[in-house]
Design an enzyme around this catalytic site. Sequence first.
Site, PDB file in Angstrom:
ATOM      1  N   HIS A 323       0.852  -1.171   0.028  1.00 51.29           N
ATOM      2  CA  HIS A 323       0.052   0.057  -0.145  1.00 51.29           C
ATOM      3  C   HIS A 323       0.856   1.192  -0.008  1.00 51.29           C
ATOM      4  O   HIS A 323       1.808   1.372   0.629  1.00 51.29           O
ATOM      5  CB  HIS A 323      -0.687  -0.017   1.305  1.00 51.29           C
ATOM      6  CG  HIS A 323      -2.040   0.793   1.154  1.00 51.29           C
ATOM      7  ND1 HIS A 323      -2.110   2.490   1.284  1.00 51.29           N
ATOM      8  CD2 HIS A 323      -3.128   0.771   0.663  1.00 51.29           C
ATOM      9  CE1 HIS A 323      -2.912   2.726   1.160  1.00 51.29           C
ATOM     10  NE2 HIS A 323      -3.878   2.045   0.606  1.00 51.29           N
ATOM     11  N   ASP A 381      -7.986  -5.198  -0.139  1.00 53.25           N
ATOM     12  CA  ASP A 381      -8.427  -6.341  -1.150  1.00 53.25           C
ATOM     13  C   ASP A 381      -8.160  -7.470  -1.082  1.00 53.25           C
ATOM     14  O   ASP A 381      -8.718  -8.561  -1.740  1.00 53.25           O
ATOM     15  CB  ASP A 381      -7.745  -5.657  -2.706  1.00 53.25           C
ATOM     16  CG  ASP A 381      -8.371  -4.346  -3.159  1.00 53.25           C
ATOM     17  OD1 ASP A 381      -7.562  -3.742  -3.222  1.00 53.25           O
ATOM     18  OD2 ASP A 381      -9.669  -4.157  -3.043  1.00 53.25           O
TER      19      ASP A 381
HETATM   20  C1  SDX Z   1      -6.198   0.127  -3.258  1.00 52.64           C
HETATM   21  O1  SDX Z   1      -4.336   4.419  -1.925  1.00 52.64           O
HETATM   22  C2  SDX Z   1      -5.288   3.973  -1.682  1.00 52.64           C
HETATM   23  O2  SDX Z   1      -5.755   4.219  -0.598  1.00 52.64           O
HETATM   24  C3  SDX Z   1      -5.608   2.728  -2.245  1.00 52.64           C
HETATM   25  C4  SDX Z   1      -6.857   1.788  -1.562  1.00 52.64           C
HETATM   26  C5  SDX Z   1      -7.825   2.678  -1.372  1.00 52.64           C
HETATM   27  O3  SDX Z   1      -8.741   2.454  -0.415  1.00 52.64           O
HETATM   28  O4  SDX Z   1      -8.420   3.620  -2.186  1.00 52.64           O
HETATM   29  O5  SDX Z   1      -6.226   1.350  -0.319  1.00 52.64           O
HETATM   30  C6  SDX Z   1      -7.316   0.520  -2.414  1.00 52.64           C
HETATM   31  O6  SDX Z   1      -5.950   0.314  -4.261  1.00 52.64           O
HETATM   32  C7  SDX Z   1      -5.404  -0.807  -2.261  1.00 52.64           C
HETATM   33  C8  SDX Z   1      -4.209  -1.635  -3.322  1.00 52.64           C
HETATM   34  C9  SDX Z   1      -4.473  -2.785  -4.249  1.00 52.64           C
HETATM   35  N1  SDX Z   1      -3.440  -3.094  -5.196  1.00 52.64           N
HETATM   36  C10 SDX Z   1      -2.742  -3.996  -4.982  1.00 52.64           C
HETATM   37  O7  SDX Z   1      -3.138  -4.981  -4.325  1.00 52.64           O
HETATM   38  C11 SDX Z   1      -1.782  -4.480  -6.076  1.00 52.64           C
HETATM   39  C12 SDX Z   1      -0.596  -5.079  -5.345  1.00 52.64           C
HETATM   40  N2  SDX Z   1       0.013  -4.018  -4.781  1.00 52.64           N
HETATM   41  C13 SDX Z   1       1.211  -3.109  -5.483  1.00 52.64           C
HETATM   42  O8  SDX Z   1       0.967  -2.966  -6.796  1.00 52.64           O
HETATM   43  C14 SDX Z   1       1.627  -1.966  -4.682  1.00 52.64           C
HETATM   44  O9  SDX Z   1       1.694  -2.416  -3.445  1.00 52.64           O
HETATM   45  C15 SDX Z   1       0.583  -0.725  -4.599  1.00 52.64           C
HETATM   46  C16 SDX Z   1       0.485  -0.120  -6.001  1.00 52.64           C
HETATM   47  C17 SDX Z   1      -0.467  -0.790  -3.717  1.00 52.64           C
HETATM   48  C18 SDX Z   1       1.372   0.570  -4.074  1.00 52.64           C
HETATM   49  O10 SDX Z   1       2.495   0.780  -4.937  1.00 52.64           O
HETATM   50  P1  SDX Z   1       3.931   1.835  -4.481  1.00 52.64           P
HETATM   51  O11 SDX Z   1       3.240   2.584  -3.141  1.00 52.64           O
HETATM   52  O12 SDX Z   1       4.127   2.589  -5.720  1.00 52.64           O
HETATM   53  O13 SDX Z   1       4.974   0.975  -4.095  1.00 52.64           O
HETATM   54  P2  SDX Z   1       6.207   0.644  -5.053  1.00 52.64           P
HETATM   55  O14 SDX Z   1       5.676   0.176  -6.102  1.00 52.64           O
HETATM   56  O15 SDX Z   1       7.118   1.756  -4.940  1.00 52.64           O
HETATM   57  O16 SDX Z   1       6.756  -0.613  -4.148  1.00 52.64           O
HETATM   58  C19 SDX Z   1       7.721  -0.543  -3.268  1.00 52.64           C
HETATM   59  C20 SDX Z   1       8.629  -2.006  -3.384  1.00 52.64           C
HETATM   60  C21 SDX Z   1       8.999  -2.199  -4.759  1.00 52.64           C
HETATM   61  O17 SDX Z   1      10.169  -3.234  -4.711  1.00 52.64           O
HETATM   62  P3  SDX Z   1      11.620  -2.151  -4.908  1.00 52.64           P
HETATM   63  O18 SDX Z   1      11.572  -1.514  -6.202  1.00 52.64           O
HETATM   64  O19 SDX Z   1      11.941  -1.492  -3.712  1.00 52.64           O
HETATM   65  O20 SDX Z   1      12.734  -3.497  -4.785  1.00 52.64           O
HETATM   66  O21 SDX Z   1       7.857  -2.825  -2.984  1.00 52.64           O
HETATM   67  C22 SDX Z   1       7.614  -3.899  -4.008  1.00 52.64           C
HETATM   68  C23 SDX Z   1       7.985  -2.999  -5.290  1.00 52.64           C
HETATM   69  O22 SDX Z   1       8.248  -4.017  -6.324  1.00 52.64           O
HETATM   70  N3  SDX Z   1       6.107  -4.151  -4.223  1.00 52.64           N
HETATM   71  C24 SDX Z   1       5.928  -5.470  -4.179  1.00 52.64           C
HETATM   72  C25 SDX Z   1       4.180  -5.252  -3.972  1.00 52.64           C
HETATM   73  N4  SDX Z   1       3.856  -4.087  -3.817  1.00 52.64           N
HETATM   74  C26 SDX Z   1       5.018  -3.400  -3.728  1.00 52.64           C
HETATM   75  N5  SDX Z   1       6.209  -6.469  -4.584  1.00 52.64           N
HETATM   76  C27 SDX Z   1       5.372  -7.583  -4.830  1.00 52.64           C
HETATM   77  N6  SDX Z   1       4.379  -7.750  -4.622  1.00 52.64           N
HETATM   78  C28 SDX Z   1       3.656  -6.532  -4.040  1.00 52.64           C
HETATM   79  N7  SDX Z   1       2.147  -6.524  -4.093  1.00 52.64           N
END
Ligand code: SDX
Length: 447
Positions: A323, A381
């Site tokens: 998140h 989710d």
């Molecule tokens: C919602 O914003 C809100 O409030 C949203 C929400 C709402 O109520 O409106 O809460 C609802 O959208 C919840 C999120 C649902 N999405 C998912 O479950 C999809 C999977 N999650 C990710 O794609 C991700 O965690 C996000 C999109 C939710 C957040 O992405 P960020 O904040 O841009 O984080 P990032 O991509 O910079 O990740 C930081 C690190 C990265 O690794 P490094 O580059 O540091 O090595 O964490 C890793 C990412 O690769 N990472 C994950 C991951 N989420 C982040 N690695 C594996 N699986 C994951 N799910």
Amino acid sequence: MSEWKVNKKDEAMLNNFVSDQKAQVILDGKTYTLPVIIGSEGEKAIDIRTLRAETGYVTIDSGYMNTGSCGSNITYLDGEQGILNYRGYGIEELANNCSFVEVAFLLVHGSLPTQSELSNFSRLLGRFALLHEDMIHFFDHFPPYSPPMSILSSMVNSLCNFYPEMTENPVEDIDLMSARLLSKIRTIAAFSYRKSLGQPLVYPRHDLSYCANFLNMMFDSPVRPYEVNQNVVAALNKLLILHADHEQNCSTSTVRLVGSARVNLYASISAGINALWGPLHGGANEAVIEMLEEIYQSGGDYMKYLDKAKDRNDPFRLVGFGHRVYKSHDPRSRIIKAACDQVLAALGISSDPLLDIAREIEEVVLSDSYFVERNLYPNVDFYSGIIYRALGIPNNMFTVMFALGRLPGWIAHWKEMWDDPNWRIGRPRQIYTGPTRRPFVPIDERE
Ligand code: SDX
């Protein structure tokens, strides 16, 4: 109709929160002093609203990881502590003590409704439950298997064609507009489901509550009347409350940005629905269940999904985890996870293999250094689809359910933005990195 209880001087405008603290930035040998804003919950921001005028510099912040777009009275999140409050009330108390309609009133109006206000609001919801019959023909012309989120955003956008009077006076008519939209989006969602099955439409009933009406419109049948199960109604109320708002998430920021051009509420909400559809946002709840079903059907080996998620060369993300704000637990996920057992038991479902797999995944992830180092916890989710599925809602409607829940939050933010005397059209800056000016080459001289 209750008066819109906004008193401009009580609006927590950003300028009321400028603190004594200052920030300094040194640019080209000159020191600039910038104000610091400290919000009502202690959040701190460097106020850069005059930065470019004073220094000629802008800031860059891809994904707005560090940038606030506005001040807001609606929802407070603390990502480190896992706190979520709507208008100052804790999400746990609201989810355990309110109906979704009560919370929708709270978000839009800023205070929990009195009994008479709630009765008036419920009456408006009942009054606006029907769709214009001409709109119902739209469903006949969407191709079969049209994505429900595409139908939802199209139909919501079309409301301003059928109710043009609601686009003139958004401030005065917020009661009517919010009730009309909250009620009709529920009917649109249920009708689109029935149409997708080729089943006759079930019209809303005045004697059922908001959630009971939705369930009845979804599952009633001429050959087998739907029996409203109060445990199912309670579970749906709780899920919609948990999704009702989440400050400046992607879809809410979309509603604000589109609305900032003084676009009507229906078109702004339609834009928000499209943003929510994304698999990184609201679309994740459907992707989680599809992943759990795939794992179950392939024998339960979830480790290969975790390995894919950890592989930096693999774009796969473990949906339902991570998140932007919560760097500890998402309070909503905990509430939903606890509700899974209650709902399954209430429905006489002794066990759900997908829930068992989900629990095992969470346990492994929370002790795996890759996820722990990145503060990746289950988000809203991860477990919600388990309950939707138990309620009989099909996978491809899960994100539609998210939209039904999030609608009062979208309306509240659109109204707050519309009502802010300091608000202006959203128009971010950029830093150009393309070719500098070069001479034009006529086409017959180009190689
Ligand atoms: C919602 O914003 C809100 O409030 C949203 C929400 C709402 O109520 O409106 O809460 C609802 O959208 C919840 C999120 C649902 N999405 C998912 O479950 C999809 C999977 N999650 C990710 O794609 C991700 O965690 C996000 C999109 C939710 C957040 O992405 P960020 O904040 O841009 O984080 P990032 O991509 O910079 O990740 C930081 C690190 C990265 O690794 P490094 O580059 O540091 O090595 O964490 C890793 C990412 O690769 N990472 C994950 C991951 N989420 C982040 N690695 C594996 N699986 C994951 N799910």
